[in-house]
Design an enzyme around this catalytic site. Structure first.
Site, PDB file in Angstrom:
ATOM      1  CB  CYS A   1      49.879  47.707  34.304  1.00 55.81           C
ATOM      2  SG  CYS A   1      48.646  47.256  33.076  1.00 55.81           S
TER       3      CYS A   1
ATOM      4  CB  CYS B   1      40.506  54.664  23.924  1.00 51.78           C
ATOM      5  SG  CYS B   1      41.330  55.438  22.521  1.00 51.78           S
TER       6      CYS B   1
ATOM      7  CB  CYS C   1      43.827  52.597  29.641  1.00 52.01           C
ATOM      8  SG  CYS C   1      44.747  51.104  29.284  1.00 52.01           S
TER       9      CYS C   1
ATOM     10  CB  CYS D   1      44.968  54.324  34.543  1.00 46.30           C
ATOM     11  SG  CYS D   1      46.072  53.109  35.273  1.00 46.30           S
TER      12      CYS D   1
ATOM     13  CB  CYS E   1      43.727  56.181  28.657  1.00 48.21           C
ATOM     14  SG  CYS E   1      44.990  57.220  27.935  1.00 48.21           S
TER      15      CYS E   1
ATOM     16  CB  CYS F   1      43.200  45.943  33.387  1.00 42.86           C
ATOM     17  SG  CYS F   1      42.579  47.633  33.583  1.00 42.86           S
TER      18      CYS F   1
ATOM     19  CB  CYS G   1      42.138  62.700  24.279  1.00 44.40           C
ATOM     20  SG  CYS G   1      41.289  61.364  25.132  1.00 44.40           S
TER      21      CYS G   1
ATOM     22  CB  CYS H   1      46.537  61.070  22.247  1.00 39.09           C
ATOM     23  SG  CYS H   1      46.717  59.296  22.426  1.00 39.09           S
TER      24      CYS H   1
ATOM     25  CG  ASP I   1      51.110  38.805  22.257  1.00 38.63           C
ATOM     26  OD1 ASP I   1      51.677  39.865  21.983  1.00 38.63           O
ATOM     27  OD2 ASP I   1      50.050  38.725  22.913  1.00 38.63           O
TER      28      ASP I   1
HETATM   29  S1  SF4 Z   1      41.919  57.671  25.699  1.00 42.24           S
HETATM   30 FE1  SF4 Z   1      42.727  57.056  23.690  1.00 42.24          FE
HETATM   31  S2  SF4 Z   1      42.798  58.977  22.507  1.00 42.24           S
HETATM   32 FE2  SF4 Z   1      42.537  59.538  24.645  1.00 42.24          FE
HETATM   33  S3  SF4 Z   1      44.642  59.882  25.371  1.00 42.24           S
HETATM   34 FE3  SF4 Z   1      44.145  57.769  25.851  1.00 42.24          FE
HETATM   35  S4  SF4 Z   1      44.890  56.598  24.109  1.00 42.24           S
HETATM   36 FE4  SF4 Z   1      44.803  58.733  23.464  1.00 42.24          FE
HETATM   37  S1  SF4 Z   2      45.454  48.178  31.604  1.00 38.65           S
HETATM   38 FE1  SF4 Z   2      44.345  49.024  33.401  1.00 38.65          FE
HETATM   39  S2  SF4 Z   2      45.893  49.234  35.014  1.00 38.65           S
HETATM   40 FE2  SF4 Z   2      46.987  48.931  33.071  1.00 38.65          FE
HETATM   41  S3  SF4 Z   2      47.417  50.975  32.343  1.00 38.65           S
HETATM   42 FE3  SF4 Z   2      45.447  50.409  31.424  1.00 38.65          FE
HETATM   43  S4  SF4 Z   2      43.884  51.123  32.867  1.00 38.65           S
HETATM   44 FE4  SF4 Z   2      45.843  51.178  33.946  1.00 38.65          FE
END
Ligand code: SF4
Ligand code: SF4
Length: 296
Positions: A214, A248, A244, A199, A195, A241, A192, A189, A133
């Site tokens: 975000c 998963c 998401c 969100c 996420c 956050c 699926c 994914c 990072d």
């Molecule tokens: S929750 Fe995980 S597996 Fe499902 S779509 Fe999102 S990133 Fe892909």
């Molecule tokens: S970190 Fe939170 S706000 Fe950002 S994309 Fe993922 S779920 Fe959405």
């Protein structure tokens, strides 16, 4: 020439959960996507993203002579039991030790092992060449090219074993390896959409991703006043956050980290909303050690 299997053994001996090596090259397709993202303004106030574009997409521009990109992962997934009213802090901010320090220390150890075996010419003596990072480099893409996982719909790197609560460390090497790791090609994914559904701000529904929506960006990067429409979403959020990532399936089934420094700081975890309210902004930032170094 470096031997891939030996380098990967050294990464494991240095304390990384897994590693891979990709051949250095300019990431032409990623460069186009990055330009499009910036032109749309989806980077918000992260002005640093507009700088050093060529370095960001080309390791040779970052470290002249770079031939190989060694990518290492370390899990920071925690078994968390949060107090119901505690302000939210993302898992990366809850570690006992600042993860930048943990990863850098292990990368330095790995570098020492490699140079002891292959000599000092393997790494640049004039350019910074190990990162977590801390440099303009597309870490998730290099992790995918090094065979360590796929970039999911939540825009995170997903490793099939460790999930996406992983820190990525990168060591740029001035030597080729006898062979390279195979890029990760599987779509983890599939159909699926957990996420995207979870969100709270719809940030993942924009293509390309709109960082301005975000919560991680809104609570960590954003410098201007918060727009009214997001006030509810960040009401009890101190830092970041994980929504998401938490939903998963690859994280639900991932083992908690075995690295003590990356397990939860219990003091932070136990603090209630009242405890936080007693603190000044400076004290809060000091506790969230990741930000402490930026505090004047
Ligand atoms: S929750 Fe995980 S597996 Fe499902 S779509 Fe999102 S990133 Fe892909
Ligand atoms: S970190 Fe939170 S706000 Fe950002 S994309 Fe993922 S779920 Fe959405």
């Amino acid at each position: 020439m470096l031997q891939l299997s030996r380098v990967l053994d050294m990464a494991a001996a240095s304390g990384f959960d897994c590693a891979g090596v990709a051949k250095a090259k300019r990431l032409d397709h990623d460069a186009l996507i990055l330009q499009q993202w910036l032109q749309l303004g989806h980077h918000g106030s992260m002005d640093y993203m507009t700088r050093d574009i060529e370095k960001r997409v080309n390791p040779e521009a970052l470290v002249p002579g770079c031939k190989s990109v060694l990518v290492c992962l370390i899990s920071y997934h925690k078994a968390l039991h949060r107090a119901a009213d505690a302000p939210f802090i993302s898992e990366s901010g809850l570690s006992k030790t600042d993860y930048h320090l943990v990863v850098k220390e292990r990368l330095q150890q790995l570098e020492q092992l490699i140079t002891a075996q292959y000599g000092n010419n393997v790494v640049s003596t004039t350019h910074q060449h190990l990162f977590c990072d801390s440099a303009p480099i597309l870490e998730r893409r290099w992790a995918q090219l090094a065979g360590l996982g796929a970039i999911g719909k939540n825009r995170q790197l997903i490793n099939p074993v460790f999930g996406s609560f992983v820190h990525i460390g990168i060591l740029l090497l001035n030597e080729e390896t006898d062979k390279y790791s195979s890029p990760f090609e599987e779509d983890l994914c599939s159909d699926c959409r957990q996420c995207l559904k979870a969100c709270p701000t719809g940030a993942l529904r924009s293509d390309p991703f709109d960082a301005r929506k975000c919560i991680s960006y809104l609570t960590i990067e954003r410098k201007e006043q918060l727009p009214e429409i997001y006030k509810k979403a960040v009401e009890n959020v101190l830092y970041g956050c994980d929504t998401c990532a938490t939903v998963c399936p690859y994280n639900i089934h991932a083992m908690p980290t075995t690295h003590t420094q990356l397990t939860a700081n219990e003091t932070l975890l136990r603090m209630t909303a009242d405890d936080w309210q007693q603190l000044s902004r400076r004290q809060k930032l000091k506790l969230l050690h990741r930000l402490a170094k930026d505090t004047p």
